[in-house]
Design a protein around this motif. Structure first.
Motif: not given
Length: 784
Positions: A245-253, A263-268, A270-281
């Motif tokens: 899955x694409x979000x099993x990899x860190x988001x490209x910098x 920091x734009x997050x297109x899954x904000x 929503x009803x799925x996990x969506x893209x990775x956000x590298x700034x959250x841990x």
């Protein structure tokens, strides 16, 4: 008359005009350097148009332009000749400038205007100015020396060849992506196969995220189409090519001078996990629990703390795999250091409340189911440069006795949009009145008052690793356990009776094998396990590959052909298993007792609508005649299972060989199984020794909700029951809001703090034990 020397005989070189030197210095050196530095630090051209410097090598090639012009200026200023190597180098840099001029040509009018606005157009115009400088400088050299300095076309051809070679992987990748997005199934397959061979994984991952602009390479600019602008389609192709899955990899910098774009997050919201956000841990995690082996149940609380290192608000999202049969019975969010409990309601009701609060940038937490034994957790906002803390309470039925013990698998992430802190460890602490053991890293110990514990710190398991487990060695559930229904207000109790019964083996079994790359290393284990398949039933293998699935019939008297068949299977990329599951159902469903054993990795790919509906129809119309055993060998999203009812999740305690042999052993002649039956009834005459916690009532309610929600007519009653018993189920969810007004607007009521389940402290267990002993002593004294 004295003879003239060779130097005197050579015609005097003309001095290069200062205007020419100044023009070359300004537009051939200063402007390219300024544009290169500006784009490297801000990434503005990449944000507005496309990325002209996708790699350090591209930046080095562009740097040849000012470097060659500096050497040329030195020759012009000193009146010295250029060596042949420098002449070729300058011609090469001219070819680089020409290449970039062609790339920037369509946007040059915009760049000419934008150069006056924050310097946006510098990069777009600098290659063209560099070309003008090259022509002017060569003319000056020709005028000075009387001949042209070498052949320009050789350097230009060399530059184009180098740049095309550098961009070849990118160009081929875009071409393959275009084929993979075709409307023709044959073209799509050829595109996927091309990408598996020569695709650039980094570029494919970048295309999975919202981005602006077009391709950097010349051919890519011509073939880039809808795929580059459709991240959803790119994500499906990424899985089909890589098997992950694409979000099993860190988001490209990527570079950007604007924080909101980084920091734009297109899954904000929503009803799925969506893209990775590298700034959250996830920076902190603890799991506390208690186990009642006699009642075959447990309760645990998972507390997590997240940190946002960006200067903007972020949403955390994750899909969590629960222990089989588990149900979330508590959700807590810390707001300003104070614990706030969740309200329970229908899925639509809690999601609508969450979405409204997200739009207002307030503090909500949302928990809903995401298929069998999976939940989706969403939290927003994690404050800028701040933290957010949540807690999930999970009521767990212990796995039936197997391998001489009763097991409880700890939950784990199957998908997440955040990272894990490098030093993150889950602090685990479970207690019970019976001795406990755990996975490596978890150590059993004796506690006070006859209690036992297992504790330690463990890392989050990798997707292909087994989930951490706590177990009670040698334990079996008591024949009778009961608990008063404190929410019933009618004096009724929930009773659980355990018994041994003959296992009912299926007559026909279809084994669906996922053809994804993650399965390749398990070929041998699969072949060895199938050799132990019971001989008293039919079995067929269905391989989910790129082609239309077909059945291979297993010969129980001779396993060699099956071994040879498995050894020849081609595991590559990521495969959609829905068509293979449909074929397996058609064959196994012809028996009155059919079963499907589905062995697979991650399944993030949504099936085509027609195939998904046909698969749902099969399992809904004949759910009682065919069982689907879901054995996931790698944790990850499973979109197919989310659409199906009645999936039986198989816990993986070891290798594939071991797990399948344990399943097949249940189907051998004479095999028995432990059956737990829970019912709500009068509590008259029940012994105090069998009394357990309210979690038995919650497990009964979860089973009841699943039964009555099987038909649309039962949904309202199921929602009411789930809300009453405060459970997250397929028809209900939990949401934490910030204010009483928000709950009122949503028509929800938060759970009173005193009614939520908690973990019994060691002192509480000791008090219960002492009170029971004192009561027994008093009763004995009275009899005397």
């Amino acid at each position: 008359m004295p003879e003239k020397t060779a130097a005197e005989d050579r015609p005097a070189r003309r001095r290069t005009p200062n205007g020419t030197i100044s023009f070359v210095a300004l537009f051939g050196v200063v402007l390219p350097v300024a544009a290169l530095l500006f784009e490297s630090f801000t990434g503005m051209c990449r944000q507005i148009f496309f990325d002209p410097l996708p790699s350090p090598f591209h930046a080095a090639l562009y740097a040849t332009i000012p470097l060659a012009n500096v050497r040329l200026l030195m020759a012009l200023a000193r009146g010295a000749a250029l060596r042949p190597c420098w002449v070729l180098f300058h011609a090469f840099s001219t070819g680089v400038a020409l290449f970039y001029s062609l790339v920037f040509l369509p946007i040059s009018p915009i760049a000419a205007i934008a150069v006056f606005v924050f310097g946006i157009g510098l990069f777009g115009l600098s290659p063209m100015f560099a070309m003008a400088c090259a022509i002017l400088a060569r003319s000056a050299l020709k005028a000075r020396d009387g001949q042209a300095p070498g052949k320009l076309w050789k350097g230009i051809v060399l530059a184009f060849l180098v740049l095309l070679a550098v961009d070849a992987p990118s160009t081929l990748t875009r071409f393959g992506m275009q084929m993979a997005a075709s409307g023709s199934a044959e073209t799509r397959l050829h595109g996927i196969q091309l990408l598996r061979k020569v695709g650039d994984e980094d570029l494919m991952l970048r295309l999975c995220y919202q981005q602006r602009g077009q391709a950097t390479d010349l051919l890519g600019t011509l073939i880039a189409g809808e795929t580059a602008a459709d991240p959803q389609q790119a994500r499906a192709i990424f899985y089909q090519v890589t098997g992950t899955a694409f979000n099993s990899h860190p988001a490209p910098v990527h570079r950007s001078m604007r924080e909101w774009e980084r920091a734009f997050d297109d899954g904000l919201g929503g009803d799925s996990v969506g893209q990775r956000v590298n700034d959250i841990a996830l920076v902190g995690s603890r799991m506390d629990g208690s186990i009642d082996a006699n009642a075959a149940l447990g309760y645990m609380e998972w507390t997590m703390e997240f940190h946002n290192k960006s200067s903007s608000q972020q949403e955390g999202r994750t899909e969590i795999i629960l222990p089989p049969g588990a149900v979330v019975s508590r959700a807590t969010l810390w707001i300003d250091g104070e614990e706030r409990e969740a309200a329970f309601g229908s899925r639509a009701q809690v999601r609508e409340a969450y979405a409204k609060v997200v739009q207002k940038n307030r503090d909500p937490l949302l928990v809903t189911t995401a298929g069998t034994d999976r939940i989706l957790v969403q939290m927003f906002p994690i404050p800028p440069l701040g933290d957010m803390k949540i807690r999930l309470g999970i009521t767990v039925p212990m796995a039936p006795p197997g391998q001489g013990a009763m097991h409880l698998q700890l939950p784990a992430f199957s998908e997440r949009n955040f990272g894990l802190a490098p030093d993150l460890r889950h602090a685990v602490w479970f207690e019970s009145s019976a001795p406990l053991k755990g996975s490596p890293g978890l150590n059993g110990q004796a506690g006070p008052g006859g209690l036992y514990a297992v504790r330690g710190e463990v890392a989050e398991p990798l997707p292909a690793q087994p989930m951490h487990t706590v177990w009670v060695p040698g334990a079996r559930p008591s024949a009778l356990a009961w608990s008063p229904d404190e929410k019933g207000n009618d004096g009724m109790v929930v009773v659980q009776e355990a018994s041994e019964a003959a296992a009912v083996a299926p007559q026909r079994i279809a084994v669906v094998i996922d053809g994804s790359l993650s399965m390749r290393q398990r070929k041998r284990q699969l072949a060895e396990a199938l050799a132990a398949f019971p001989q008293n039933m039919e079995m067929a293998l269905v391989f989910a590959g790129d082609e239309k699935p077909s059945l291979f019939h297993h010969d129980s008297a001779n396993s060699l052909p099956t071994r040879q068949y498995i050894s020849q299977l081609d595991f590559a990329g990521g495969r959609d298993n829905s068509e293979a599951l449909g074929a397996a159902w058609d064959w196994a469903g012809m028996s009155s007792r059919g079963a499907i054993v589905w062995i697979h990795g991650a399944q993030p790919l949504a099936s085509q609508p027609a195939g998904a509906l046909a698969l749902q129809q099969r399992f809904e119309r004949r759910a009682s005649r065919l069982a689907l055993y879901d054995l996931a060998l790698e944790r990850g999203p499973n979109v197919i299972a989310q659409q199906l009812r009645g999936v039986i999740t198989m816990p993986g305690f070891g290798s594939l060989d071991q797990d399948l042999r344990q399943l097949f052993a249940q189907w051998q002649p004479g095999a028995t199984q432990t059956v737990l039956v829970r019912e709500r009834r009068s509590g008259a005459g029940l012994p105090q020794s069998g009394r357990t916690s309210q979690h038995l009532v919650r497990l009964w309610a979860a089973n009841k909700i699943a039964a009555i929600s099987a038909t649309p007519a039962g949904t309202p009653a199921a929602v009411a029951l789930a809300t009453h018993y405060q459970l997250v189920t397929p028809v209900s969810g939990a949401v934490v809001l910030e204010t009483r007004e928000q709950y009122k607007d949503a028509g929800l009521e938060p759970v009173p703090p005193g009614s939520v389940p908690t973990i019994p402290e060691p002192e509480t267990w000791a008090m219960i034990l002492v009170a029971t002993l004192m009561l027994a002593w008093q009763l004995r004294s009275r009899k005397r």
